[in-house]
Design an enzyme around this catalytic site. Structure first.
Site, PDB file in Angstrom:
ATOM      1  CB  SER A 150      11.437   2.645 -44.669  1.00 38.36           C
ATOM      2  OG  SER A 150      12.747   2.397 -45.155  1.00 38.36           O
ATOM      3  CE1 TYR A 163      10.948   7.141 -47.689  1.00 38.66           C
ATOM      4  CE2 TYR A 163      12.538   5.612 -46.751  1.00 38.66           C
ATOM      5  CZ  TYR A 163      11.365   5.837 -47.438  1.00 38.66           C
ATOM      6  OH  TYR A 163      10.616   4.778 -47.868  1.00 38.66           O
TER       7      TYR A 163
END
Length: 256
Positions: A150, A163
Site C-alpha cells: 500500500s 494497516y
C-alpha cells in the site's frame, strides 16, 4: 499465438472484489487458471469465477477466512484438490497475496484496540507468510510471488497506522524472500496501490471522491484494472529481471 500465461496456475487471495477480482480476471485473460479465494463472501467469489468463464478463461473458487486458526491448511486442501481436478497435478505458478484487513476509515490511532491490531496483522502479515511458506512446496523454479502492499507505507495516514505497519511487514517479506528464492529464479515483488475505487461505500460519496482524487498527480482515483495490469506484468516472463522491488501503482500519489 500462445498467451503469456498459458498453462500457468495462479492463486489470488481476496479476489471476490476490487483489485483482487481485477487481478484474477487479468491473469485468466492472459491464459492462467485462476484460483479465486474468498474469506466470507462465497457468492461474490463465484461471480468472479463466472466473469472469468464468460470471458473465455478458466477458474475455480476456494474459501478460507485468513487470519483464523487452520485457515491456510483449509485453503490449501481446497487448492490442491481443485488443481488436481483441473490440471491433473498440484503445481502453483503464481501466488498473489492480496487479501487484507483494515481499520475503519477515519479511526483515530488512539481508538484502535489490541484485538484489531491482532486481526490486521494476522491477515496482512502472518497469513501471507504462511501462505508463501506452504506454497513453496507447489511453486516450481521460475515462479512468481506478488504481494499487494500500500501507498500508506510511504506517506503518513494516522487513521491507518496499524494497516500501514502490517503492510510494511509485508514489504519485508518481499525483500527477504526475494533474496532467499533467487537461486530458484522465483521472483518476489510488492505492488503499492494508492486510492483505488473498489466499489465500497466511501467511493460512492461525491465529496469524498473529489478529496481523494486530489492525492493523485492525475487528479482522479485509480481503477482496480490499472493496479491489476501491474500485477499481471510481474507475473509474466517479461518481468523476470525484477525481484525484491516495490512498484508504485498510485497514479503519482507519492510524488510529493
Amino acid at each position: 499465438m500462445t498467451s503469456p500465461l498459458s498453462g500457468k496456475t495462479a492463486l489470488v487471495t481476496g479476489s471476490s472484489r476490487g483489485i483482487g477480482r481485477a487481478t484474477a480476471l487479468g491473469l485468466a485473460r492472459e491464459g492462467a487458471l485462476a484460483v479465486v479465494h474468498y474469506g466470507r463472501d462465497k457468492q461474490a467469489a463465484q461471480q468472479t469465477v463466472d466473469l472469468i468463464e464468460k470471458d473465455g478463461g478458466r477458474a475455480f473458487a476456494v474459501g478460507a477466512e485468513l487470519g483464523t486458526p487452520g485457515a491456510v491448511d483449509q485453503l490449501f486442501d481446497q487448492l490442491e484438490a481443485g488443481l488436481r481436478e483441473h490440471t491433473g497435478e498440484t503445481v502453483l505458478d503464481i501466488l498473489v497475496n492480496n487479501a487484507a484487513a483494515t481499520t475503519p476509515a477515519g479511526s483515530a490511532p488512539e481508538e484502535v484496540s489490541a484485538e484489531q491490531i491482532d486481526e490486521i496483522f494476522a491477515v496482512n502479515a502472518k497469513a501471507p507468510f504462511l501462505l508463501l511458506q506452504r506454497a513453496l512446496g507447489l511453486i516450481p523454479d521460475g515462479g512468481r510471488i506478488i504481494n499487494i502492499s500500500s501507498a500508506v507505507t510511504r506517506r503518513a495516514e494516522p487513521s491507518q497506522v496499524v494497516y500501514a505497519m502490517s503492510k510494511g511487514a509485508l514489504d519485508q517479506l518481499t525483500l527477504h524472500f526475494a533474496r532467499h528464492l533467487a537461486p530458484r529464479h522465483i521472483t518476489v515483488n510488492s505492488v503499492l496501490p494508492g486510492l483505488t475505487d473498489n466499489g465500497s461505500a466511501v467511493f460512492q460519496m461525491p465529496g469524498a471522491r473529489e478529496q481523494m482524487s486530489q492525492l493523485s498527480a492525475f487528479k482522479r482515483l485509480g481503477e482496480p484494472e490499472e493496479v491489476a495490469n501491474v500485477v499481471v506484468f510481474l507475473a509474466t516472463d517479461r518481468a523476470r529481471w525484477i525481484t525484491g522491488a516495490s512498484l508504485d501503482a498510485t497514479g503519482g500519489s507519492l510524488l510529493g
